[in-house]
Design a protein around this motif. Structure first.
Motif, PDB file in Angstrom:
ATOM      1  N   PRO A   1       0.817  -1.216   0.000  1.00  0.00           N
ATOM      2  CA  PRO A   1       0.000   0.000   0.000  1.00  0.00           C
ATOM      3  C   PRO A   1       0.855   1.274   0.000  1.00  0.00           C
ATOM      4  CG  PRO A   1      -0.349  -1.278   2.018  1.00  0.00           C
ATOM      5  CD  PRO A   1       0.631  -2.013   1.196  1.00  0.00           C
ATOM      6  N   ASP A   2       0.341   2.303  -0.627  1.00  0.00           N
ATOM      7  CA  ASP A   2       1.046   3.589  -0.671  1.00  0.00           C
ATOM      8  C   ASP A   2       1.200   4.172   0.727  1.00  0.00           C
ATOM      9  OD1 ASP A   2       1.215   3.482  -3.420  1.00  0.00           O
ATOM     10  OD2 ASP A   2      -0.598   4.677  -3.729  1.00  0.00           O
ATOM     11  N   TYR A   3       2.353   4.792   0.962  1.00  0.00           N
ATOM     12  CA  TYR A   3       2.633   5.529   2.199  1.00  0.00           C
ATOM     13  C   TYR A   3       2.528   4.677   3.456  1.00  0.00           C
ATOM     14  CZ  TYR A   3       1.718   9.059  -1.291  1.00  0.00           C
ATOM     15  OH  TYR A   3       1.693   9.786  -2.456  1.00  0.00           O
ATOM     16  N   ARG A   4       2.755   3.406   3.338  1.00  0.00           N
ATOM     17  CA  ARG A   4       2.735   2.514   4.504  1.00  0.00           C
ATOM     18  C   ARG A   4       4.152   2.094   4.899  1.00  0.00           C
ATOM     19  NH1 ARG A   4       0.724   0.819   9.184  1.00  0.00           N
ATOM     20  NH2 ARG A   4       1.215  -1.348   9.514  1.00  0.00           N
ATOM     21  N   TYR A   5       4.992   1.816   3.888  1.00  0.00           N
ATOM     22  CA  TYR A   5       6.345   1.315   4.143  1.00  0.00           C
ATOM     23  C   TYR A   5       7.380   2.178   3.445  1.00  0.00           C
ATOM     24  CZ  TYR A   5       3.667  -2.786   5.421  1.00  0.00           C
ATOM     25  OH  TYR A   5       2.766  -3.633   5.995  1.00  0.00           O
TER      26      TYR A   5
ATOM     27  N   LYS B   1       4.374  10.043   5.589  1.00  0.00           N
ATOM     28  CA  LYS B   1       3.046  10.487   5.162  1.00  0.00           C
ATOM     29  C   LYS B   1       1.909   9.763   5.891  1.00  0.00           C
ATOM     30  CE  LYS B   1       4.056  12.339   0.619  1.00  0.00           C
ATOM     31  NZ  LYS B   1       3.693  12.344  -0.785  1.00  0.00           N
ATOM     32  N   ARG B   2       2.244   8.900   6.841  1.00  0.00           N
ATOM     33  CA  ARG B   2       1.207   8.218   7.624  1.00  0.00           C
ATOM     34  C   ARG B   2       0.659   9.157   8.684  1.00  0.00           C
ATOM     35  NH1 ARG B   2       3.017   2.470   9.723  1.00  0.00           N
ATOM     36  NH2 ARG B   2       1.161   2.894  10.931  1.00  0.00           N
TER      37      ARG B   2
ATOM     38  N   TYR C   1       2.571   8.884  12.032  1.00  0.00           N
ATOM     39  CA  TYR C   1       4.027   8.990  11.926  1.00  0.00           C
ATOM     40  C   TYR C   1       4.607   9.743  13.116  1.00  0.00           C
ATOM     41  CZ  TYR C   1       8.600  10.492  10.266  1.00  0.00           C
ATOM     42  OH  TYR C   1       9.943  10.735  10.149  1.00  0.00           O
ATOM     43  N   ASP C   2       5.694   9.208  13.662  1.00  0.00           N
ATOM     44  CA  ASP C   2       6.422   9.843  14.756  1.00  0.00           C
ATOM     45  C   ASP C   2       7.896   9.825  14.380  1.00  0.00           C
ATOM     46  OD1 ASP C   2       7.727  10.607  17.078  1.00  0.00           O
ATOM     47  OD2 ASP C   2       6.621   9.235  18.374  1.00  0.00           O
ATOM     48  N   GLU C   3       8.479  10.985  14.197  1.00  0.00           N
ATOM     49  CA  GLU C   3       9.874  11.053  13.764  1.00  0.00           C
ATOM     50  C   GLU C   3      10.844  10.473  14.796  1.00  0.00           C
ATOM     51  OE1 GLU C   3      11.056  15.588  15.108  1.00  0.00           O
ATOM     52  OE2 GLU C   3      10.467  15.217  13.053  1.00  0.00           O
ATOM     53  N   ASN C   4      10.384  10.237  16.003  1.00  0.00           N
ATOM     54  CA  ASN C   4      11.234   9.676  17.054  1.00  0.00           C
ATOM     55  C   ASN C   4      11.154   8.151  17.129  1.00  0.00           C
ATOM     56  OD1 ASN C   4      12.135  12.236  18.100  1.00  0.00           O
ATOM     57  ND2 ASN C   4      10.054  12.489  18.851  1.00  0.00           N
TER      58      ASN C   4
END
Length: 47
Positions: free
Chosen positions: A3-7, A27-28, A31-34
């Motif tokens: 799926p798009d924007y999942r992996y 793009k999820r 999403y957590d940049e940490n």
């Protein structure tokens, strides 16, 4: 096939117990940049 924007297709690790693909795509909604997490896929031989 994924799926798009999942992996993140550039963040893959292959170990004896399976294939790990990073599922921390920017793009999820969750999403957590940490956090950099991976999901394991079992590799099976195709008949």
């Amino acid at each position: 096939m994924l799926p798009d924007y999942r992996y993140q297709n550039r963040s893959i690790v292959v170990l004896k117990d399976g294939l790990y693909i990073c599922d921390s795509h920017y793009k999820r909604d969750d999403y957590d940049e940490n956090v950099w997490s991976f999901q394991r896929f079992d590799l099976v031989k195709k008949k």
